[in-house]
Design an enzyme around this catalytic site. Structure first.
Site, PDB file in Angstrom:
ATOM      1  N   HIS A 283      -1.628   7.148  -0.887  1.00 54.68           N
ATOM      2  CA  HIS A 283      -1.735   7.169  -2.367  1.00 54.68           C
ATOM      3  C   HIS A 283      -1.519   8.625  -3.081  1.00 54.68           C
ATOM      4  CE1 HIS A 283      -3.206   3.275  -1.933  1.00 54.68           C
ATOM      5  NE2 HIS A 283      -4.375   3.455  -1.329  1.00 54.68           N
ATOM      6  N   ASP A 334      -0.519  -2.388   1.418  1.00 49.69           N
ATOM      7  CA  ASP A 334      -1.819  -2.128   1.041  1.00 49.69           C
ATOM      8  C   ASP A 334      -2.603  -3.579   1.192  1.00 49.69           C
ATOM      9  OD1 ASP A 334      -4.289  -0.895   0.872  1.00 49.69           O
ATOM     10  OD2 ASP A 334      -3.792   0.162  -1.032  1.00 49.69           O
TER      11      ASP A 334
END
Length: 461
Positions: A283, A334
């Site tokens: 991220h 994800d």
């Protein structure tokens, strides 16, 4: 004496993306077993046993960040407003209901969906280790072995990124204890984590089996106190294994880290010697200039997950600043809000356009490199992700004549794939020299939608 015969396979690609050459026409590709042996552009002749690949042929995609069980949340978390933290509570409800058998069924279906989208290798960020009450299974790695088996049955390679997860979070008062479903994530301390991971039975190359290797993960600065980071880092270095960590996905994480430790997550990881060329920060949405200098100086991979980051309202990941600082970009789906590596790739560029209010920051080739060779390298498979002799024999052919892709000139095939195509345009997939998807049909898991439906309904509260 001679060894066993190794199968030789040949493909002729209408168009293929080759390293250092860009687009090439009529590319004859040959493999023996699971490795490419010959790549010939503008081939003057075609052997009779050659398979024709119509469209654009790319190396297999690497999905560098996956939580397979999050796939069960698709759509169910969209009915109401909320935050990342309310979404997390729903995720915990699903986590509490999984066991090795149901996890195998769900992960196999999710990985089959990935194969249909062109993924040849997945990095499974795995923290569902123990029984719901925290007691180990008879085999303490039963849940991890379910992931490895699921990948094999779906035809993928996998890096099992076994995550150390020890605490329940941070708030201004300090470190929070584990609560509810979190207790099944924890080994108690990092030393016991390392003991359990060693029990996976790795060979000298870090392989669990020919299609699966082990890596390490620190869940986050929220879940692993600094004093427990070193044993995980030491294990990864001793094994030469990749090391992944969630970092700065939410501003609240940064604020809590500063309140408790006095520094940003990036600085804390740097101070604890976590950052390095085998490390992937996942991220990195909210990072300062000082953070960027630390990350780039350590030459980390930065895994961006645009479909999840926008689904959860995380923010716009600073792809260009990360790359300019010296980080290598990779991509992951994800939480699997969608499974589409082409959507992830263009999502990186579109986030830059929204942030900067201008176009054209990352080229189609740069985005494909993140989706292929760089992603594989971050998962410990540096000899994958390119169509060259010696590399893993992974191919993904994207249709250039679908309703989404028809009409663009061939010399813009890379731009067509990245900015117009979707997972639905993936026609054929070869993984490790074996056909896994042909004409859009998974050859190992015949009814992927049915398996997804059954496995998800079995674990939803």
């Amino acid at each position: 004496m001679t060894g066993p015969q190794v199968a030789v396979r040949r493909w002729l690609a209408d168009l293929a993306w080759l390293p250092g050459q860009g687009l090439a026409r009529d590319v004859l590709i040959e493999a023996e077993g699971n490795r490419f042996t010959s790549v010939i552009p503008s081939s003057p002749s075609t052997p009779a046993d050659t398979n024709r690949l119509h469209g654009l042929t790319l190396p297999g995609f690497a999905n560098a960040h996956s939580h397979a069980f999050h796939r069960a949340l698709r759509a169910t978390t969209q009915a109401d407003r909320g935050t990342f933290w309310t979404w997390r509570e729903r995720m915990y409800e699903v986590a509490a209901r999984l066991d090795p058998d149901s996890y195998l069924q769900l992960a196999r279906a999710v990985y089959a969906e990935m194969a249909l989208a062109g993924v040849s290798c997945v990095g499974e960020f795995h923290y569902l280790h123990h029984q719901p009450d925290g007691r180990p299974y008879a085999d303490p790695n039963a849940m991890g072995r379910a992931v490895v088996q699921a990948a094999a049955e779906a035809g993928l390679r996998v890096t099992l990124l076994d995550a150390c997860y020890l605490t329940g979070g941070l708030d201004p008062s300090g470190v929070l204890p584990l609560a509810g479903p979190q207790v099944r994530f924890s080994d108690g301390d990092a030393a016991r984590w390392a003991t359990r991971v060693e029990a996976l039975g790795l060979d000298e190359h870090g392989l669990i089996s020919p299609h699966a290797r082990a890596g390490a993960a620190l869940h986050s600065v929220r879940a692993v106190p600094p004093e427990h980071m070193h044993p995980v880092v030491a294990w990864s270095r001793r094994r030469g294994a990749p090391l992944h960590v969630h970092m700065s996905e939410q501003r609240a994480e940064n604020d809590a880290c500063r309140a408790v430790y006095g520094v940003s997550p990036a600085r804390l990881l740097y101070d604890e010697d976590v950052l390095g060329p085998r490390t992937t920060v996942v991220h990195a949405t909210h990072v300062s200039a000082a953070d960027l200098a630390l990350l780039g100086g350590a030459q980390v991979f930065a895994c961006l997950c645009p479909t999840t980051e926008r689904d959860l309202g995380d923010g716009l990941a600073p792809a260009c600043p990360l790359a300019a600082a010296g980080c290598t970009l990779t991509l992951g789906s994800d939480s699997h809000a969608v499974v589409d590596m082409l959507e992830e790739a263009r999502g990186v560029e579109y986030a830059e356009r929204l942030a900067r209010r201008s176009r054209g920051h990352l080229t189609a080739e740069a985005l494909l490199q993140a989706a292929t060779c760089d992603g594989h390298a971050s998962l410990g498979w540096p000899d994958a992700g390119e169509i060259v002799p010696g590399a893993w024999a992974d191919l993904v052919t994207v249709s250039l004549d679908s309703i989404r892709t028809a009409g663009a000139p061939d010399d813009l095939a890379l731009e067509t794939a990245v900015f117009a195509a979707s997972a639905a345009d993936v026609r054929d997939v070869v993984i490790s020299g074996r056909d896994v998807v042909r004409d859009g049909v998974h050859l190992l898991v015949p009814d992927v939608p049915g398996e997804l439906s059954r496995s998800i309904r079995a674990v939803l509260p």
